[in-house]
Design an enzyme around this catalytic site. Structure first.
Site, PDB file in Angstrom:
ATOM      1  N   ASP A  69      42.016  36.683  38.746  1.00 37.54           N
ATOM      2  CA  ASP A  69      41.965  38.066  38.253  1.00 37.54           C
ATOM      3  C   ASP A  69      41.122  38.121  36.977  1.00 37.54           C
ATOM      4  O   ASP A  69      41.646  38.228  35.863  1.00 37.54           O
ATOM      5  CB  ASP A  69      43.398  38.568  37.993  1.00 37.54           C
ATOM      6  CG  ASP A  69      43.449  40.050  37.662  1.00 37.54           C
ATOM      7  OD1 ASP A  69      42.417  40.739  37.810  1.00 37.54           O
ATOM      8  OD2 ASP A  69      44.528  40.521  37.243  1.00 37.54           O
ATOM      9  N   HIS A  93      41.366  43.350  38.383  1.00 35.42           N
ATOM     10  CA  HIS A  93      42.155  44.470  38.899  1.00 35.42           C
ATOM     11  C   HIS A  93      41.895  45.773  38.139  1.00 35.42           C
ATOM     12  O   HIS A  93      42.335  46.844  38.570  1.00 35.42           O
ATOM     13  CB  HIS A  93      43.653  44.125  38.925  1.00 35.42           C
ATOM     14  CG  HIS A  93      44.355  44.250  37.617  1.00 35.42           C
ATOM     15  ND1 HIS A  93      44.575  43.181  36.765  1.00 35.42           N
ATOM     16  CD2 HIS A  93      44.909  45.325  36.988  1.00 35.42           C
ATOM     17  CE1 HIS A  93      45.229  43.591  35.696  1.00 35.42           C
ATOM     18  NE2 HIS A  93      45.444  44.884  35.800  1.00 35.42           N
ATOM     19  N   GLY A 121      48.172  49.415  30.702  1.00 35.43           N
ATOM     20  CA  GLY A 121      47.131  49.790  29.754  1.00 35.43           C
ATOM     21  C   GLY A 121      46.637  48.623  28.927  1.00 35.43           C
ATOM     22  O   GLY A 121      45.559  48.666  28.342  1.00 35.43           O
ATOM     23  N   SER A 137      46.243  45.690  30.406  1.00 38.09           N
ATOM     24  CA  SER A 137      45.544  44.858  31.382  1.00 38.09           C
ATOM     25  C   SER A 137      44.108  44.588  30.956  1.00 38.09           C
ATOM     26  O   SER A 137      43.423  45.460  30.421  1.00 38.09           O
ATOM     27  CB  SER A 137      45.520  45.556  32.746  1.00 38.09           C
ATOM     28  OG  SER A 137      46.789  45.562  33.334  1.00 38.09           O
ATOM     29  N   GLY A 138      43.663  43.367  31.223  1.00 42.38           N
ATOM     30  CA  GLY A 138      42.288  42.993  30.906  1.00 42.38           C
ATOM     31  C   GLY A 138      42.080  42.544  29.479  1.00 42.38           C
ATOM     32  O   GLY A 138      41.058  41.948  29.155  1.00 42.38           O
TER      33      GLY A 138
END
Length: 267
Positions: free
Chosen positions: A119, A73, A212, A214-215
């Site tokens: 994801d 995402h 922020g 994320s990942g």
């Protein structure tokens, strides 16, 4: 036990995986805290740029000299990206930090944006990085391994310090104990949104990943002291970053070891 992905020999050097030169200072403080500089040397900042200006959009994890793991995402086909490694402060110019372009970005072919399924994404760097005290890869967990309920793991990132607050300047860490699948899938938790290919962690209403982050990685320590990245920050509650019984949800890396191996071998 931990396993390295196929082609991990490219990182063979004085530096292995998952063992920082500067070990993190681990505490049980409520909410996040500044990390010890360079104690999570696999943490990267994924940045989007235009007109020579670059902005942090997501976190990620270095898993070899030229591959980064992040969330699907985080990727928008219209954007240009670079990866910044060896960072502590996003605003400061730091010795040992490097910025590298991207040669290839592969999102999982079955990524479902509506349900946050699969994801996960891999980024091949435009050139391999030289491993150092400030830049080294994390280890990956064994295929299909599942963390027990209560496992003490740490989320790291430069995400927002609160739901509507600013992005962090200094890399943050926060203790997020794992919430077992049998709890996280209950109706008053994440219900059917939580699958067995996800890891839930936190949910105390005080500490969580935020926009922020994320990942970025869910870092979990092995008995030998090394660190595996067991999760990729995927989603949280739309009501805010710190919602009771709505733990941060991570893509479970151990469920995607075969996919990671296949992509790294192919490209």
């Amino acid at each position: 036990m931990r396993s390295l992905v196929v082609l991990a020999f490219v990182v063979a050097s004085a530096y292995g995986c998952g063992v920082p030169t500067f070990p993190p200072v681990l505490s049980r403080v409520v909410a996040g805290e500044d990390v010890r500089p360079h104690s999570w040397p696999w943490q990267i900042s994924l940045q989007s740029g235009s007109s020579g200006r670059w902005m942090h959009v997501c976190g990620g994890t270095l898993i070899s000299a030229d591959w980064v793991l992040t969330a699907a995402h985080c990727i928008n086909d219209r954007n240009r990206y670079r990866v910044e490694l060896g960072k502590h402060s996003l605003k400061a110019s730091e010795e040992g930090a490097i910025a590298v372009g991207t040669a290839k970005i592969i999102t999982h072919e079955d990524y479902n944006i509506m349900l946050s399924r699969n994801d996960i994404a891999l980024i091949k760097l435009s050139s391999p990085v030289t491993l150092s005290d400030t830049v080294m890869p994390a280890c990956l967990p064994d295929r299909d391994s599942v963390l027990p309920h209560g496992s003490p793991c740490y989320v790291t990132g430069w995400g927002r310090l609160s739901t509507s607050g600013p992005l962090a300047d200094i890399l943050q860490q926060a203790l997020l104990p794992v919430v077992g699948h049998n709890i996280c899938k209950q109706p008053d938790w994440w219900s059917v949104l939580a699958t067995d290919k996800m890891v839930c962690a936190g949910g105390d209403g005080i500490t969580a990943g935020c926009n922020g982050d994320s990942g970025g990685p869910l870092n979990c320590q092995n008995p030998d002291g090394s660190w595996d990245v067991h999760g990729v920050v995927s989603f949280g509650s739309g009501q805010g970053c710190n919602v009771f019984q709505k733990p941060t949800v991570f893509t479970q890396v151990s469920s995607y070891i075969s996919w990671i191996n296949t992509i790294m071998t192919k490209y």
